[in-house]
Design an enzyme around this catalytic site. Structure first.
Site, PDB file in Angstrom:
ATOM      1  N   ASN A 109       3.407 -24.493  -8.347  1.00  0.00           N
ATOM      2  CA  ASN A 109       2.844 -23.149  -8.541  1.00  0.00           C
ATOM      3  C   ASN A 109       1.740 -23.228  -9.601  1.00  0.00           C
ATOM      4  O   ASN A 109       1.617 -24.228 -10.310  1.00  0.00           O
ATOM      5  CB  ASN A 109       3.929 -22.134  -8.913  1.00  0.00           C
ATOM      6  CG  ASN A 109       4.705 -22.548 -10.151  1.00  0.00           C
ATOM      7  OD1 ASN A 109       4.128 -22.785 -11.207  1.00  0.00           O
ATOM      8  ND2 ASN A 109       6.022 -22.659 -10.027  1.00  0.00           N
TER       9      ASN A 109
ATOM     10  N   GLY B  18      12.419 -25.120  -4.031  1.00  0.00           N
ATOM     11  CA  GLY B  18      11.887 -25.912  -2.927  1.00  0.00           C
ATOM     12  C   GLY B  18      11.611 -27.349  -3.320  1.00  0.00           C
ATOM     13  O   GLY B  18      12.382 -27.981  -4.053  1.00  0.00           O
TER      14      GLY B  18
ATOM     15  N   ASP C  50       9.363 -28.530  -5.271  1.00  0.00           N
ATOM     16  CA  ASP C  50       9.110 -28.674  -6.709  1.00  0.00           C
ATOM     17  C   ASP C  50      10.415 -28.893  -7.475  1.00  0.00           C
ATOM     18  O   ASP C  50      10.512 -29.789  -8.327  1.00  0.00           O
ATOM     19  CB  ASP C  50       8.388 -27.426  -7.230  1.00  0.00           C
ATOM     20  CG  ASP C  50       8.059 -27.518  -8.712  1.00  0.00           C
ATOM     21  OD1 ASP C  50       6.995 -28.068  -9.034  1.00  0.00           O
ATOM     22  OD2 ASP C  50       8.878 -27.069  -9.538  1.00  0.00           O
TER      23      ASP C  50
ATOM     24  N   VAL D  24       8.245 -21.016   0.597  1.00  0.00           N
ATOM     25  CA  VAL D  24       8.201 -19.636   0.085  1.00  0.00           C
ATOM     26  C   VAL D  24       6.791 -19.050   0.123  1.00  0.00           C
ATOM     27  O   VAL D  24       6.633 -17.829   0.140  1.00  0.00           O
ATOM     28  CB  VAL D  24       8.782 -19.509  -1.351  1.00  0.00           C
ATOM     29  CG1 VAL D  24      10.266 -19.802  -1.348  1.00  0.00           C
ATOM     30  CG2 VAL D  24       8.061 -20.382  -2.340  1.00  0.00           C
ATOM     31  N   TYR D  25       5.755 -19.866   0.175  1.00  0.00           N
ATOM     32  CA  TYR D  25       4.387 -19.335   0.215  1.00  0.00           C
ATOM     33  C   TYR D  25       3.995 -18.843   1.612  1.00  0.00           C
ATOM     34  O   TYR D  25       2.934 -18.245   1.784  1.00  0.00           O
ATOM     35  CB  TYR D  25       3.379 -20.357  -0.312  1.00  0.00           C
ATOM     36  CG  TYR D  25       3.306 -20.412  -1.831  1.00  0.00           C
ATOM     37  CD1 TYR D  25       4.194 -19.693  -2.621  1.00  0.00           C
ATOM     38  CD2 TYR D  25       2.342 -21.191  -2.470  1.00  0.00           C
ATOM     39  CE1 TYR D  25       4.129 -19.741  -4.007  1.00  0.00           C
ATOM     40  CE2 TYR D  25       2.267 -21.243  -3.864  1.00  0.00           C
ATOM     41  CZ  TYR D  25       3.162 -20.517  -4.625  1.00  0.00           C
ATOM     42  OH  TYR D  25       3.085 -20.561  -6.002  1.00  0.00           O
TER      43      TYR D  25
HETATM   44  P1  ADP Z   1       5.457 -23.631  -1.146  1.00  0.00           P
HETATM   45  O1  ADP Z   1       5.682 -22.735  -2.328  1.00  0.00           O
HETATM   46  O2  ADP Z   1       4.149 -24.392  -1.238  1.00  0.00           O
HETATM   47  O3  ADP Z   1       5.639 -22.931   0.155  1.00  0.00           O
HETATM   48  P2  ADP Z   1       8.096 -24.919  -0.891  1.00  0.00           P
HETATM   49  O4  ADP Z   1       8.683 -25.952  -1.777  1.00  0.00           O
HETATM   50  O5  ADP Z   1       8.778 -23.594  -0.814  1.00  0.00           O
HETATM   51  O6  ADP Z   1       6.554 -24.773  -1.329  1.00  0.00           O
HETATM   52  O7  ADP Z   1       7.989 -25.494   0.576  1.00  0.00           O
HETATM   53  C1  ADP Z   1       7.040 -26.440   0.974  1.00  0.00           C
HETATM   54  C2  ADP Z   1       7.657 -27.365   2.012  1.00  0.00           C
HETATM   55  O8  ADP Z   1       8.461 -28.330   1.353  1.00  0.00           O
HETATM   56  C3  ADP Z   1       8.575 -26.668   3.017  1.00  0.00           C
HETATM   57  O9  ADP Z   1       8.212 -27.114   4.322  1.00  0.00           O
HETATM   58  C4  ADP Z   1       9.960 -27.178   2.645  1.00  0.00           C
HETATM   59  O10 ADP Z   1      10.795 -27.287   3.793  1.00  0.00           O
HETATM   60  C5  ADP Z   1       9.644 -28.535   2.097  1.00  0.00           C
HETATM   61  N1  ADP Z   1      10.634 -29.186   1.206  1.00  0.00           N
HETATM   62  C6  ADP Z   1      11.615 -28.621   0.447  1.00  0.00           C
HETATM   63  N2  ADP Z   1      12.298 -29.568  -0.215  1.00  0.00           N
HETATM   64  C7  ADP Z   1      11.756 -30.775   0.137  1.00  0.00           C
HETATM   65  C8  ADP Z   1      12.016 -32.146  -0.187  1.00  0.00           C
HETATM   66  N3  ADP Z   1      12.983 -32.495  -1.035  1.00  0.00           N
HETATM   67  N4  ADP Z   1      11.226 -33.110   0.385  1.00  0.00           N
HETATM   68  C9  ADP Z   1      10.235 -32.774   1.227  1.00  0.00           C
HETATM   69  N5  ADP Z   1       9.925 -31.520   1.577  1.00  0.00           N
HETATM   70  C10 ADP Z   1      10.676 -30.528   1.040  1.00  0.00           C
END
Ligand code: ADP
Length: 176
Positions: free
Chosen positions: A29, A37, A39, A125-126
């Site tokens: 972010n 997620g 991060d 979440v974005y």
């Molecule tokens: P954003 O805020 O950019 O949307 P998110 O973390 O919510 O970021 O999601 C971005 C992508 O990362 C989603 O497709 C989610 O399924 C994926 N994701 C979540 N955890 C992991 C992980 N441990 N490794 C790889 N991808 C992940």
């Protein structure tokens, strides 16, 4: 003969924190503050040193990228990029998302990074529509690879099945 862009891109399904690559990309972010997620997963695996390193960077505008060490991760570096929040597609989201990939690759080139893994930026979440985000990601990376020798290898790390299928199809179309 140079290796074709399609042969330098790969799709895997799984957790990006476990990949043995030079750098993994974080969908961060804008304040580079702890999030959920991908991060959250990266911070848990890298340890508290990553939180401190992010604090010192003082944020990152959408579309840009910053780099830190990977600390306890197998990856040597984490590249933090801030995807756009999707508001319907009329506010420059596509250009910002493309910039995330290009600016991450630019940092990778500067650091001599040979292998890098991307999550599906902005599609959690974005709220960016997964199919459109996939086309933007694959197009941006393949255009970069056409002109640059680094990174040698780019992995799209898909956490869920839907993304995995989309990326597989998109890469197949590219090599057809
Ligand atoms: P954003 O805020 O950019 O949307 P998110 O973390 O919510 O970021 O999601 C971005 C992508 O990362 C989603 O497709 C989610 O399924 C994926 N994701 C979540 N955890 C992991 C992980 N441990 N490794 C790889 N991808 C992940």
């Amino acid at each position: 003969m140079a290796v074709q862009p399609g042969e330098r891109m790969q799709v895997v399904r799984g957790n990006i924190t476990q990949l043995q690559v030079d750098a993994i990309v974080n969908a961060a972010n804008a304040s580079l503050a702890p999030g959920g997620g991908v991060d959250g997963a990266i911070r848990r695996a890298a340890g508290p040193e990553l939180d401190e390193a992010c604090r010192q960077l003082g944020g990152c505008p959408p579309g840009e990228a910053r780099i830190t060490p990977g600390f306890r991760l197998p990856a040597r570096y984490v590249i933090h990029t801030v995807g756009p929040i999707y508001h319907g597609g009329q506010l420059g989201e596509a250009q910002l998302l493309r910039s995330c990939y290009i600016n991450s690759l630019r940092l990778a080139l500067e650091k001599g990074i040979r292998s890098i893994a991307f999550p599906c930026i902005s599609t959690g979440v974005y709220g960016y529509p997964k199919s459109e985000a996939c086309v933007i990601a694959v197009t941006a990376v393949s255009e970069w690879l056409r002109d640059q020798e680094l990174p040698e290898r780019v992995i799209f790390c898909c956490f869920d099945e839907e993304d995995y299928i989309l990326y597989k199809k998109q890469l197949q179309e590219l090599s057809a």
